[in-house]
Design an enzyme around this catalytic site. Structure first.
Site, short mmCIF file in Angstrom:
data_model
loop_
_atom_site.label_atom_id
_atom_site.label_comp_id
_atom_site.label_asym_id
_atom_site.label_seq_id
_atom_site.Cartn_x
_atom_site.Cartn_y
_atom_site.Cartn_z
N HIS A 155 4.78 1.48 20.38
CA HIS A 155 4.43 2.76 19.75
C HIS A 155 5.44 3.13 18.64
O HIS A 155 5.65 4.31 18.35
CB HIS A 155 4.37 3.89 20.78
CG HIS A 155 3.52 3.60 21.97
ND1 HIS A 155 2.16 3.76 21.97
CD2 HIS A 155 3.85 3.12 23.20
CE1 HIS A 155 1.67 3.42 23.15
NE2 HIS A 155 2.67 3.01 23.91
N SER A 276 10.81 0.66 -9.60
CA SER A 276 10.01 1.83 -9.96
C SER A 276 10.14 2.09 -11.45
O SER A 276 11.21 1.89 -12.04
CB SER A 276 10.49 3.05 -9.18
OG SER A 276 9.98 4.25 -9.73
N LYS A 282 15.00 2.25 -6.80
CA LYS A 282 13.99 1.73 -5.89
C LYS A 282 13.95 0.20 -5.86
O LYS A 282 14.14 -0.47 -6.87
CB LYS A 282 12.58 2.23 -6.28
CG LYS A 282 12.36 3.69 -6.06
CD LYS A 282 12.48 4.10 -4.60
CE LYS A 282 11.41 3.48 -3.72
NZ LYS A 282 10.06 3.96 -4.05
N ASN A 284 11.18 -2.17 -3.96
CA ASN A 284 9.95 -2.05 -3.18
C ASN A 284 9.46 -3.39 -2.62
O ASN A 284 9.49 -4.41 -3.32
CB ASN A 284 8.84 -1.45 -4.04
CG ASN A 284 9.20 -0.07 -4.56
OD1 ASN A 284 9.86 0.70 -3.87
ND2 ASN A 284 8.78 0.23 -5.78
N GLU A 289 3.25 -5.02 1.01
CA GLU A 289 2.22 -4.00 0.86
C GLU A 289 0.91 -4.61 0.36
O GLU A 289 -0.18 -4.22 0.82
CB GLU A 289 2.71 -2.92 -0.09
CG GLU A 289 3.90 -2.13 0.47
CD GLU A 289 4.50 -1.18 -0.55
OE1 GLU A 289 3.99 -1.11 -1.69
OE2 GLU A 289 5.49 -0.50 -0.20
#
Length: 467
Positions: A155, A276, A282, A284, A289
């Site tokens: 969880h 970014s 940033k 990423n 993704e």
């Protein structure tokens, strides 16, 4: 150059022609169609429908056309309806009327079913190689973390300590199952439809088993109607790729979590991250993704084909033109995602210090206390309650399990003696996991050896000739 039209007084309307054309996407079947044409030519010659000289001329023309297709010297035109029309045009340009003899005894219905099986069986091996590459990257990372403690989650909450190598290998096993499914799929896909004609077979003395053997199929069709209408092999292939996409998405999701500031367990190489356009700081995890995002596309292809097939009467219907783009897209998508994920995983740096620090957080050693009580003949139901009360005490006092005094242990339960402290370390928790398949360093090392061997076997299978 249409392969039909003798009974029509006029040509097709422009709107029909635009809707009907498929050569812009089925052209990638061209070389497979030529391979099937070679086999068909030999069968026609064996049946006495081509003399030796004609066979020689046709095979030479097909070889020349094959080279021209491979080099881009021969391309379809706007007038070609599909790959079969374009290639017949190319054959007629080389042979004249003799090229028209090759159409005897076959239909676009059995041709396209054969071409698509050949294409998918060929590309399934390349896909398997890429899956094995990713499995190998994960396995090699796991080899460096056979005894690295980490906080196992359920969880997305701290649950019990695990070895990080075990966690990485948990992503390898779904990939191995994907490879199993690809191989199983290949066995069922290795049936040649060529010779089934439009739906009824052929009145000419053809030899479908000989064609099947030459093209690397295990056998030829048993029912001509089923041969041209069967797209189980397409739907099943798309299921395999969709489930693979789900597995890649789950891996991607975990990498996104691991690399976040809140976790900070993994650092990705600059070459496999992006920045970014507005925030200079940033870094990423775009590959992870995109792996998540592409899963929806792969699932959509499966749903599209199943929906297309669900109401079709036998045998061939033009709806089935919609079977090719989803599989082409699945192969193209995975050929981009898999190498990128492999590079990302193989170059990532695991922050061992942060994993070790996080491993005992969140009272993750509570199960060790319950198991310790069970080993002292306390029923697990009671052990669970006692341990829960201990956790509640620690939560109120904002302390860890090993920081509770001997007196407070006794107040929670007389069963909690000071000896319980010997299980309140991450190292002891991991060392206690000695059963096969568990997260202890010993079982993980055993698992790693088996998985490494399996991955190598899949590399071998993917590189082997199709049969």
């Amino acid at each position: 150059m249409r392969l039909w039209g003798g009974r029509f007084e006029t040509g097709p309307a422009e709107a029909l022609a635009r809707l009907s054309v498929s050569v812009h996407f089925d052209w990638r079947l061209a070389r497979y169609d030529i391979a099937a044409s070679r086999a068909h030519a030999r069968v026609l010659a064996a049946a006495g429908l081509l003399d030796p000289d004609e066979l020689g001329e046709i095979l030479a023309a097909l070889d020349d056309l094959d080279v021209a297709v491979e080099t881009g010297q021969f391309r379809p035109t706007i007038e070609d309806e599909d790959v079969h029309t374009a290639l017949e045009r190319g054959l007629l340009e080389r042979l004249g009327a003799l090229g028209g003899k090759l159409r005897a005894g076959r239909s676009r219905n059995d041709q396209v079913a054969t071409d698509l099986r050949l294409y998918l069986r060929d590309h399934a091996r390349g896909l398997a190689q890429q899956i094995a590459d990713l499995a190998q990257a994960l396995t090699e990372q796991a080899a460096g973390h056979v005894d690295t403690p980490a906080p196992g989650l359920t969880h997305v909450q701290h649950a019990q300590p695990v070895v990080f190598g075990h966690w990485l290998l948990a992503h390898v096993h779904p990939l191995l199952r994907d490879l199993d499914r690809l191989r199983d799929w290949d066995v069922r896909a290795a049936v040649s439809p060529l010779g089934a004609g439009a739906l009824a077979g052929s009145g000419l003395p053809l030899d479908p088993p000989a064609v099947a053997k030459e093209l690397g199929f295990r056998e030829s069709f048993a029912n001509s109607m089923d041969a041209v209408s069967d797209r189980d092999f397409v739907a099943e292939f798309l299921f395999v790729t969709a489930l693979l996409g789900v597995h890649l998405s789950r891996l991607g999701e975990e990498v996104v979590l691991w690399t976040s500031h809140e976790f900070g367990w993994v650092e990705l190489d600059d070459a496999f991250t992006t920045g970014s356009s507005i925030m200079p700081q940033k870094k990423n995890a775009d590959i992870a993704e995109l792996a998540r995002g592409k899963a929806g596309r792969l699932i959509g292809g499966l749903v599209s084909v199943l929906t297309m097939l669900k109401g079709l009467p036998l045998t061939y219907d033009r709806d089935m033109q919609e079977d090719k783009e989803p599989v082409f897209d699945a192969i193209d998508t995975l050929s981009l995602v898999l190498p990128a994920l492999t590079g990302m995983i193989s170059t990532m740096t695991v922050r061992v210090d942060r994993l070790a620090k996080a491993a005992p957080v969140g009272f993750s050693l509570a199960t060790e206390v319950a198991d310790w009580l069970v080993r002292r003949s306390v029923p697990f139901r009671s052990a669970h309650e006692i341990t829960g009360q201990l956790v509640a005490l620690c939560a109120v006092r904002e302390c860890e399990l090993d920081e509770v005094s001997d007196d407070d242990l006794a107040k929670v339960s007389p069963h909690l003696t000071p000896d319980v402290r010997q299980v309140l370390t991450v190292s002891s928790a991991l060392a206690a996991r000695t059963t096969p398949g568990s997260t202890g360093p010993g079982p993980v090392a055993d698992q790693l050896a088996v998985v490494t061997e399996q991955v190598q076997k899949w590399h071998t299978w993917a590189a082997a000739p199709i049969s």
